[in-house]
Design a protein around this motif. Structure first.
Motif, PDB file in Angstrom:
ATOM      1  N   LYS A 297      12.795  -2.805  10.685  1.00 56.98           N
ATOM      2  CA  LYS A 297      11.967  -1.778  11.301  1.00 56.98           C
ATOM      3  C   LYS A 297      11.749  -0.588  10.365  1.00 56.98           C
ATOM      4  O   LYS A 297      10.802   0.180  10.532  1.00 56.98           O
ATOM      5  CB  LYS A 297      12.592  -1.298  12.607  1.00 56.98           C
ATOM      6  N   TYR A 298      12.645  -0.418   9.416  1.00 55.39           N
ATOM      7  CA  TYR A 298      12.564   0.739   8.512  1.00 55.39           C
ATOM      8  C   TYR A 298      11.916   0.388   7.171  1.00 55.39           C
ATOM      9  O   TYR A 298      11.802   1.243   6.289  1.00 55.39           O
ATOM     10  CB  TYR A 298      13.967   1.324   8.290  1.00 55.39           C
ATOM     11  N   GLU A 299      11.500  -0.860   7.040  1.00 59.55           N
ATOM     12  CA  GLU A 299      10.836  -1.239   5.796  1.00 59.55           C
ATOM     13  C   GLU A 299       9.478  -0.562   5.694  1.00 59.55           C
ATOM     14  O   GLU A 299       8.790  -0.362   6.688  1.00 59.55           O
ATOM     15  CB  GLU A 299      10.665  -2.758   5.719  1.00 59.55           C
ATOM     16  N   GLY A 300       9.094  -0.183   4.491  1.00 58.15           N
ATOM     17  CA  GLY A 300       7.812   0.476   4.285  1.00 58.15           C
ATOM     18  C   GLY A 300       7.437   0.450   2.822  1.00 58.15           C
ATOM     19  O   GLY A 300       8.262   0.151   1.943  1.00 58.15           O
ATOM     20  N   LYS A 301       6.180   0.791   2.570  1.00 59.83           N
ATOM     21  CA  LYS A 301       5.632   0.720   1.215  1.00 59.83           C
ATOM     22  C   LYS A 301       6.393   1.606   0.235  1.00 59.83           C
ATOM     23  O   LYS A 301       6.594   1.251  -0.920  1.00 59.83           O
ATOM     24  CB  LYS A 301       4.159   1.123   1.248  1.00 59.83           C
ATOM     25  N   ASN A 302       6.844   2.763   0.684  1.00 58.93           N
ATOM     26  CA  ASN A 302       7.479   3.736  -0.209  1.00 58.93           C
ATOM     27  C   ASN A 302       8.970   3.891   0.071  1.00 58.93           C
ATOM     28  O   ASN A 302       9.537   4.972  -0.098  1.00 58.93           O
ATOM     29  CB  ASN A 302       6.775   5.099  -0.093  1.00 58.93           C
ATOM     30  N   ARG A 303       9.600   2.793   0.493  1.00 59.52           N
ATOM     31  CA  ARG A 303      11.032   2.852   0.794  1.00 59.52           C
ATOM     32  C   ARG A 303      11.788   1.775   0.031  1.00 59.52           C
ATOM     33  O   ARG A 303      11.222   0.730  -0.298  1.00 59.52           O
ATOM     34  CB  ARG A 303      11.268   2.671   2.307  1.00 59.52           C
ATOM     35  N   ARG A 304      13.067   2.039  -0.230  1.00 59.15           N
ATOM     36  CA  ARG A 304      13.923   1.071  -0.911  1.00 59.15           C
ATOM     37  C   ARG A 304      15.365   1.308  -0.474  1.00 59.15           C
ATOM     38  O   ARG A 304      15.692   2.314   0.158  1.00 59.15           O
ATOM     39  CB  ARG A 304      13.793   1.204  -2.429  1.00 59.15           C
TER      40      ARG A 304
ATOM     41  N   GLU B 217      -9.113   2.560   1.562  1.00 56.96           N
ATOM     42  CA  GLU B 217      -8.499   1.322   2.033  1.00 56.96           C
ATOM     43  C   GLU B 217      -7.433   1.654   3.078  1.00 56.96           C
ATOM     44  O   GLU B 217      -6.596   2.533   2.862  1.00 56.96           O
ATOM     45  CB  GLU B 217      -7.864   0.572   0.863  1.00 56.96           C
ATOM     46  N   GLU B 218      -7.452   0.932   4.198  1.00 57.12           N
ATOM     47  CA  GLU B 218      -6.469   1.134   5.257  1.00 57.12           C
ATOM     48  C   GLU B 218      -5.755  -0.184   5.546  1.00 57.12           C
ATOM     49  O   GLU B 218      -6.402  -1.218   5.749  1.00 57.12           O
ATOM     50  CB  GLU B 218      -7.138   1.636   6.531  1.00 57.12           C
ATOM     51  N   ALA B 219      -4.440  -0.153   5.554  1.00 56.72           N
ATOM     52  CA  ALA B 219      -3.648  -1.347   5.877  1.00 56.72           C
ATOM     53  C   ALA B 219      -3.513  -1.479   7.387  1.00 56.72           C
ATOM     54  O   ALA B 219      -3.248  -0.505   8.094  1.00 56.72           O
ATOM     55  CB  ALA B 219      -2.276  -1.248   5.236  1.00 56.72           C
TER      56      ALA B 219
ATOM     57  N   THR C 138      -3.518  -6.997   6.940  1.00 58.51           N
ATOM     58  CA  THR C 138      -4.907  -7.092   6.499  1.00 58.51           C
ATOM     59  C   THR C 138      -5.395  -5.693   6.142  1.00 58.51           C
ATOM     60  O   THR C 138      -4.707  -4.696   6.397  1.00 58.51           O
ATOM     61  CB  THR C 138      -5.802  -7.695   7.599  1.00 58.51           C
ATOM     62  N   TYR C 139      -6.566  -5.631   5.543  1.00 58.40           N
ATOM     63  CA  TYR C 139      -7.082  -4.337   5.097  1.00 58.40           C
ATOM     64  C   TYR C 139      -8.514  -4.137   5.567  1.00 58.40           C
ATOM     65  O   TYR C 139      -9.293  -5.090   5.654  1.00 58.40           O
ATOM     66  CB  TYR C 139      -7.018  -4.244   3.565  1.00 58.40           C
ATOM     67  N   LYS C 140      -8.815  -2.911   5.898  1.00 61.58           N
ATOM     68  CA  LYS C 140     -10.198  -2.567   6.222  1.00 61.58           C
ATOM     69  C   LYS C 140     -10.581  -1.325   5.423  1.00 61.58           C
ATOM     70  O   LYS C 140      -9.707  -0.606   4.897  1.00 61.58           O
ATOM     71  CB  LYS C 140     -10.384  -2.352   7.718  1.00 61.58           C
TER      72      LYS C 140
END
Length: 543
Positions: free
Chosen positions: A72-79, A362-364, A378-380
């Motif tokens: 649940k805490y995973e994200g593009k800018n997290r590690r 771009e929006e994820a 997906t992206y729009k």
């Protein structure tokens, strides 16, 4: 023997022997009395990032495992996501899990060197120079290389905020790095038009810019890399500047028109698809077949010219031979096409769109399961003009268009750069490539109630063009409408095989019969294609 007494002499002693510390003192002050211009370059400001520790306490809602909580805490800018406690046992409602992670956050900015820009885009002139007093003056100049005349005046006029300047001045204060935001264009519209004309004279419309420095108002020794005092004036170092006038030349060509009580801008265009300059090249490199070329040209006459642009119907904007649109929310097929063009031609995207106020974002879009886990992304793509989108963007584009201006020429700044883009040969190539993809995807659709694709029922150029014509205008209707046409056809031939492979020599005649049903049906009942019968008649006359 008389002797003459020689005068006494004092042994010669330099000041460093007398005072060893003097040497250290002088070395430091020799450096203080040299001002050196180390580097001058152009840059853009980019954010810096750092990893910052974060933590949270998660309260379990209903079962699951610790691994589910961490996801649940995973994200593009997290590690480095960690949990405490961390185990494999099932969790119970109201259990509390401490979650820690590192998150990437902005931490100031850097200046990133650039070698290319557009004339109207704001960039930074950066100078690195030692010294604590005096003034560093920088002039910008164009190296015309093998061209017969320059594009820019010398020294070059540029904008510092809203003020036109011909030089940048920095007061030296020991900072070492100095920055000034500028745009490489004159202030007045008249001078801007002249600059555009100079760019247009060149086969490759680009100017190469370098800098020349002068330090004054200091008693220091001034050092430059060489006696020319020039920077960025070697091959490969000069700033490459392109110019897009944002379509200002089409300002008197945009007309106010009307549709269903709505008024808005239209540029009807002047470039039909059959006049595209690179057809032979596209056919030669197998981007397009001769058959596809014939179909696209015939069908495009039902749409618009390659450089047509309008904003008078329900959509925010419509452009190009396929009449791709920005829908009322700011999304749609046109933003996707512009994003794909940006990926292949970033410099042209910056020139035609970004430097003229347009941007595609771009929006994820994440799809999650019941446990909140991301199972697909997906992206729009959303179009913006000066940060406006949706209804605000539509209003901006149509500003000044009303009944009193009907059929008159009216200014619409947002439309002008889109017209300019539509005339670019690489974007026109993109339009044709997309046309071919659309043709193939339309023919690959399966008619409602049938197992084979539409392509199994139509093989003629007329059939393919009719399906494409429908798909471009009402893509959501194609499967049902073609399926209904087949139902009508097979109702007349109840004993005929549903497989066209069994039709033999009668296949062409049966296809014609299907098309005579399908062509008009596209605009009947719940199928709302405008002038379906008329469009089909035009296609028959061409194919």
């Amino acid at each position: 023997m008389e002797t003459t007494e020689q005068p006494k002499t004092t042994p010669k002693t330099d000041r460093y022997t007398a005072n060893p510390n003097q040497h250290v003192y002088d070395q430091a002050h020799q450096t203080d009395f040299v001002t050196e211009v180390l580097e001058i370059y152009f840059a853009e400001k980019v954010p810096k990032y750092k990893w910052e520790p974060k933590e949270d306490v998660y309260t379990v809602k209903s079962g699951g495992k610790v691994a589910d909580v961490k996801k649940k805490y995973e994200g593009k800018n997290r590690r480095n996501i960690q949990a405490d406690p961390d185990h494999e046992n099932p969790l119970k409602k109201d259990d509390q899990i401490k979650v820690t992670w590192d998150e990437q956050v902005e931490d100031g900015f850097d200046y990133k060197k650039i070698k290319k820009t557009s004339a109207k885009k704001k960039i930074f002139l950066i100078a690195r120079c030692t010294g604590e007093k005096g003034k560093l003056t920088i002039n910008l100049n164009e190296n015309k290389l093998t061209e017969t005349e320059q594009i820019y005046d010398s020294p070059l006029k540029f904008l510092d905020g809203d003020t036109e300047q011909t030089k940048v001045e920095f007061t030296l204060d020991g900072s070492m790095t100095y920055a000034k935001e500028i745009a490489l264009r004159p202030k007045s519209d008249e001078d801007l038009k002249k600059l555009a004309e100079q760019f247009d004279k060149r086969k490759d419309p680009v100017a190469y810019i370098y800098a020349k420095a002068e330090v004054s108002g200091t008693g220091d020794t001034v050092k430059y890399p060489d006696e020319t005092q020039e920077f960025l004036n070697k091959d490969g170092d000069r700033l490459e500047v392109r110019f897009c006038d944002c379509g200002i030349k089409y300002r008197n060509d945009v007309e106010c028109t009307r549709w269903s009580g709505h008024y808005g801008p239209v540029y009807w265009g002047e470039m039909p698809l059959d006049g595209f300059a690179k057809w032979d090249e596209l056919v030669k490199n197998n981007t397009v077949t001769e058959t596809e070329k014939t179909i696209l040209i015939a069908m495009s006459e039902n749409e618009g010219k390659m450089d047509a642009v309008q904003s008078y119907d329900s959509e925010i904007l419509t452009a190009g031979a396929m009449q791709k649109t920005i829908n009322p929310e700011g999304y749609g097929e046109l933003p996707v096409q512009l994003w794909e063009f940006k990926s292949k031609f970033p410099d042209k995207y910056d020139c035609y769109l970004k430097s003229c106020g347009w941007e595609i974002e771009e929006e994820a879009v994440e799809k999650k399961n019941k446990q909140g886990e991301v199972i697909s992304t997906t992206y729009k793509y959303k179009a913006k003009y000066n940060d406006l989108t949706g209804s605000a963007l539509k209003d901006k584009i149509r500003e000044g268009f009303d009944a009193s201006q009907f059929k008159k020429k009216v200014k619409s700044e947002p439309v002008e750069p889109i017209i300019k883009l539509m005339k670019d040969v690489d974007f026109q190539t993109k339009q044709i490539e997309d046309f071919v993809k659309r043709l193939n995807s339309a023919l690959a659709k399966t008619p409602t109630g049938y197992s084979g694709s539409i392509s199994t029922f139509v093989s003629s150029n007329l059939g393919k063009a009719t399906v494409l014509d429908h798909d471009v205008n009402r893509p959501g209707h194609v499967k049902d409408c073609f399926g209904e046409a087949l139902n009508t056809f097979f109702g007349k031939h109840p004993k005929l095989s549903k497989s066209p492979a069994d039709w033999g020599a009668d296949a062409a005649g049966y296809e014609t019969e299907i098309l005579e049903i399908y062509g008009p049906l596209r605009g009947e009942g719940s199928y709302t294609m405008t002038d379906a019968s008329g469009r089909y008649a035009k296609l028959k006359s061409k194919l």
